[in-house]
Design a protein around this motif. Structure first.
Motif, PDB file in Angstrom:
ATOM      1  N   ALA A   1      20.125  30.257  26.283  1.00 40.89           N
ATOM      2  CA  ALA A   1      20.886  31.504  26.357  1.00 40.89           C
ATOM      3  C   ALA A   1      22.344  31.208  26.024  1.00 40.89           C
ATOM      4  O   ALA A   1      22.968  30.349  26.648  1.00 40.89           O
ATOM      5  CB  ALA A   1      20.767  32.102  27.761  1.00 40.89           C
ATOM      6  N   GLN A   2      22.867  31.898  25.031  1.00 41.45           N
ATOM      7  CA  GLN A   2      24.250  31.669  24.615  1.00 41.45           C
ATOM      8  C   GLN A   2      25.203  32.479  25.503  1.00 41.45           C
ATOM      9  O   GLN A   2      25.013  33.672  25.704  1.00 41.45           O
ATOM     10  CB  GLN A   2      24.435  32.089  23.158  1.00 41.45           C
ATOM     11  N   THR A   3      26.202  31.807  26.059  1.00 33.41           N
ATOM     12  CA  THR A   3      27.197  32.477  26.891  1.00 33.41           C
ATOM     13  C   THR A   3      28.589  32.263  26.282  1.00 33.41           C
ATOM     14  O   THR A   3      28.751  31.504  25.316  1.00 33.41           O
ATOM     15  CB  THR A   3      27.189  31.936  28.330  1.00 33.41           C
ATOM     16  N   GLN A   4      29.568  32.895  26.873  1.00 33.89           N
ATOM     17  CA  GLN A   4      30.941  32.793  26.373  1.00 33.89           C
ATOM     18  C   GLN A   4      31.464  31.364  26.451  1.00 33.89           C
ATOM     19  O   GLN A   4      32.337  30.959  25.676  1.00 33.89           O
ATOM     20  CB  GLN A   4      31.850  33.732  27.175  1.00 33.89           C
TER      21      GLN A   4
ATOM     22  N   LYS B   1      32.644  24.248  37.407  1.00 34.59           N
ATOM     23  CA  LYS B   1      31.814  25.425  37.693  1.00 34.59           C
ATOM     24  C   LYS B   1      30.328  25.109  37.537  1.00 34.59           C
ATOM     25  O   LYS B   1      29.505  25.564  38.329  1.00 34.59           O
ATOM     26  CB  LYS B   1      32.210  26.572  36.765  1.00 34.59           C
ATOM     27  N   THR B   2      30.002  24.339  36.525  1.00 32.20           N
ATOM     28  CA  THR B   2      28.600  23.961  36.310  1.00 32.20           C
ATOM     29  C   THR B   2      28.099  23.101  37.461  1.00 32.20           C
ATOM     30  O   THR B   2      26.983  23.295  37.960  1.00 32.20           O
ATOM     31  CB  THR B   2      28.451  23.200  34.975  1.00 32.20           C
ATOM     32  N   ALA B   3      28.917  22.145  37.888  1.00 26.91           N
ATOM     33  CA  ALA B   3      28.527  21.249  38.985  1.00 26.91           C
ATOM     34  C   ALA B   3      28.299  22.013  40.279  1.00 26.91           C
ATOM     35  O   ALA B   3      27.452  21.634  41.102  1.00 26.91           O
ATOM     36  CB  ALA B   3      29.598  20.170  39.184  1.00 26.91           C
TER      37      ALA B   3
ATOM     38  N   SER C   1      29.058  32.993  42.757  1.00 29.98           N
ATOM     39  CA  SER C   1      30.425  33.492  42.665  1.00 29.98           C
ATOM     40  C   SER C   1      31.311  32.525  41.893  1.00 29.98           C
ATOM     41  O   SER C   1      31.295  31.316  42.135  1.00 29.98           O
ATOM     42  CB  SER C   1      30.993  33.697  44.080  1.00 29.98           C
ATOM     43  N   GLY C   2      32.056  33.050  40.927  1.00 30.46           N
ATOM     44  CA  GLY C   2      32.945  32.214  40.131  1.00 30.46           C
ATOM     45  C   GLY C   2      32.282  31.613  38.911  1.00 30.46           C
ATOM     46  O   GLY C   2      32.930  30.915  38.131  1.00 30.46           O
ATOM     47  N   ALA C   3      30.965  31.850  38.753  1.00 28.76           N
ATOM     48  CA  ALA C   3      30.237  31.319  37.589  1.00 28.76           C
ATOM     49  C   ALA C   3      29.302  32.406  37.065  1.00 28.76           C
ATOM     50  O   ALA C   3      28.103  32.190  36.889  1.00 28.76           O
ATOM     51  CB  ALA C   3      29.460  30.066  37.979  1.00 28.76           C
ATOM     52  N   THR C   4      29.881  33.568  36.799  1.00 29.04           N
ATOM     53  CA  THR C   4      29.093  34.726  36.386  1.00 29.04           C
ATOM     54  C   THR C   4      28.381  34.495  35.064  1.00 29.04           C
ATOM     55  O   THR C   4      27.187  34.795  34.918  1.00 29.04           O
ATOM     56  CB  THR C   4      29.989  35.974  36.271  1.00 29.04           C
TER      57      THR C   4
ATOM     58  N   GLY D   1      23.400  33.470  32.038  1.00 31.41           N
ATOM     59  CA  GLY D   1      22.659  32.697  31.049  1.00 31.41           C
ATOM     60  C   GLY D   1      21.493  31.956  31.675  1.00 31.41           C
ATOM     61  O   GLY D   1      20.413  31.856  31.081  1.00 31.41           O
ATOM     62  N   TYR D   2      21.704  31.454  32.881  1.00 29.41           N
ATOM     63  CA  TYR D   2      20.640  30.733  33.593  1.00 29.41           C
ATOM     64  C   TYR D   2      19.445  31.651  33.833  1.00 29.41           C
ATOM     65  O   TYR D   2      18.296  31.292  33.566  1.00 29.41           O
ATOM     66  CB  TYR D   2      21.183  30.194  34.917  1.00 29.41           C
ATOM     67  N   LYS D   3      19.729  32.848  34.331  1.00 27.71           N
ATOM     68  CA  LYS D   3      18.646  33.787  34.628  1.00 27.71           C
ATOM     69  C   LYS D   3      17.897  34.201  33.365  1.00 27.71           C
ATOM     70  O   LYS D   3      16.679  34.386  33.373  1.00 27.71           O
ATOM     71  CB  LYS D   3      19.203  35.015  35.366  1.00 27.71           C
TER      72      LYS D   3
END
Length: 257
Positions: A69-72, A104-106, A128-131, A136-138
């Motif tokens: 999933a491509q994210t910003q 944020k990923t960690a 929270s903080g990693a919208t 993308g994960y979901k």
């Protein structure tokens, strides 16, 4: 004395008859045909129970990787381990990195992995903080779940044993990072052979668009023809070719080939 002889003969004959009946009764089997038939039926293997073992279990067991999933802030891709139709492990094989994305990923990915196993679905809360990463994960998680469901349905329809082993399945290799962008290959395998190969990610933008359009179709064709990652690089697209072969090998490893 002579008149008593016939009576004596009758008494002796009667005694002999009674003895014969007693002897026949003593030789009669202790069990009747009905009980013998019941005993035979009980000794046979439980066919229904045997057929219930293995098939359903095999259909819902394995590892499946969702689409990226491509994210910003970069791609997110989820891989699931499924046993008997249940998620036993979730992991992100791709997640945003670099700068603040590392932190944020960690923080977010371990929570998302845990929630996926707990929820057994893509209906999980964003961290929270990693919208963007959560979204993308979901998305990739749902893709993996869809693939697992399709594979289970296909496996059960093919039956047990060799029939199930011959069923076609789709496997996505890990992402290969190149100088001009990521390359990722997805293959369809049936009967131990590659029946289809495609690049779900390839370099793009600028001259990369033209090189990708020229090289990827050739690489896909070669992968199917060779049945392995031992394929020639396309002239003028060396980086893309190398990345393609790397991801193709990863897909083959997952497929057991």
């Amino acid at each position: 004395m002579r008149k008593s002889h016939p009576v004596r003969r009758v008494v002796l004959a009667t005694a002999a008859t009674v003895s014969g009946v007693v002897l026949l009764l003593s030789l009669k089997p202790s069990s009747d045909p009905a009980s013998a038939a019941a005993g035979g039926a009980a000794s046979q293997p439980p066919v229904a129970q045997e057929s219930a073992q293995g098939g359903a279990q095999a259909a819902g067991t394995g590892t499946v990787t969702g689409d990226a999933a491509q994210t910003q802030y970069g791609p997110v891709q989820v891989r699931l381990t499924v046993v008997n139709g249940k998620i036993t492990k979730a992991e992100a094989v791709q997640a945003p990195k670099g700068g603040t994305s590392d932190q944020k990923t960690a923080l977010s990915v371990p929570k998302l992995n845990q929630e996926a196993v707990t929820a057994q679905s893509a209906d999980i809360d964003a961290v929270s903080g990693a919208t963007y990463t959560s979204s993308g994960y979901k998305q990739s998680l749902q893709s993996a779940l869809d693939k697992a469901k399709a594979a289970a349905s296909q496996g059960s329809s093919q039956g047990q044993g060799a029939g199930a082993a011959q069923a076609a399945r789709t496997v996505t290799g890990s992402v290969a990072q190149t100088q001009y962008g990521p390359v990722q290959v997805r293959i369809t395998v049936a009967g131990g052979k590659i029946t289809k190969a495609e690049a779900v990610q390839a370099p793009k933008g600028g001259t990369s668009d033209q090189k990708t359009a020229l090289s990827v179709p050739k690489l896909n064709q070669e992968a199917v023809a060779a049945g392995s990652a031992d394929i020639d690089s396309v002239s003028g697209a060396t980086y893309t070719s190398n990345g393609y072969k790397e991801s193709l090998q990863a897909a083959l490893d997952q497929a057991g080939g």
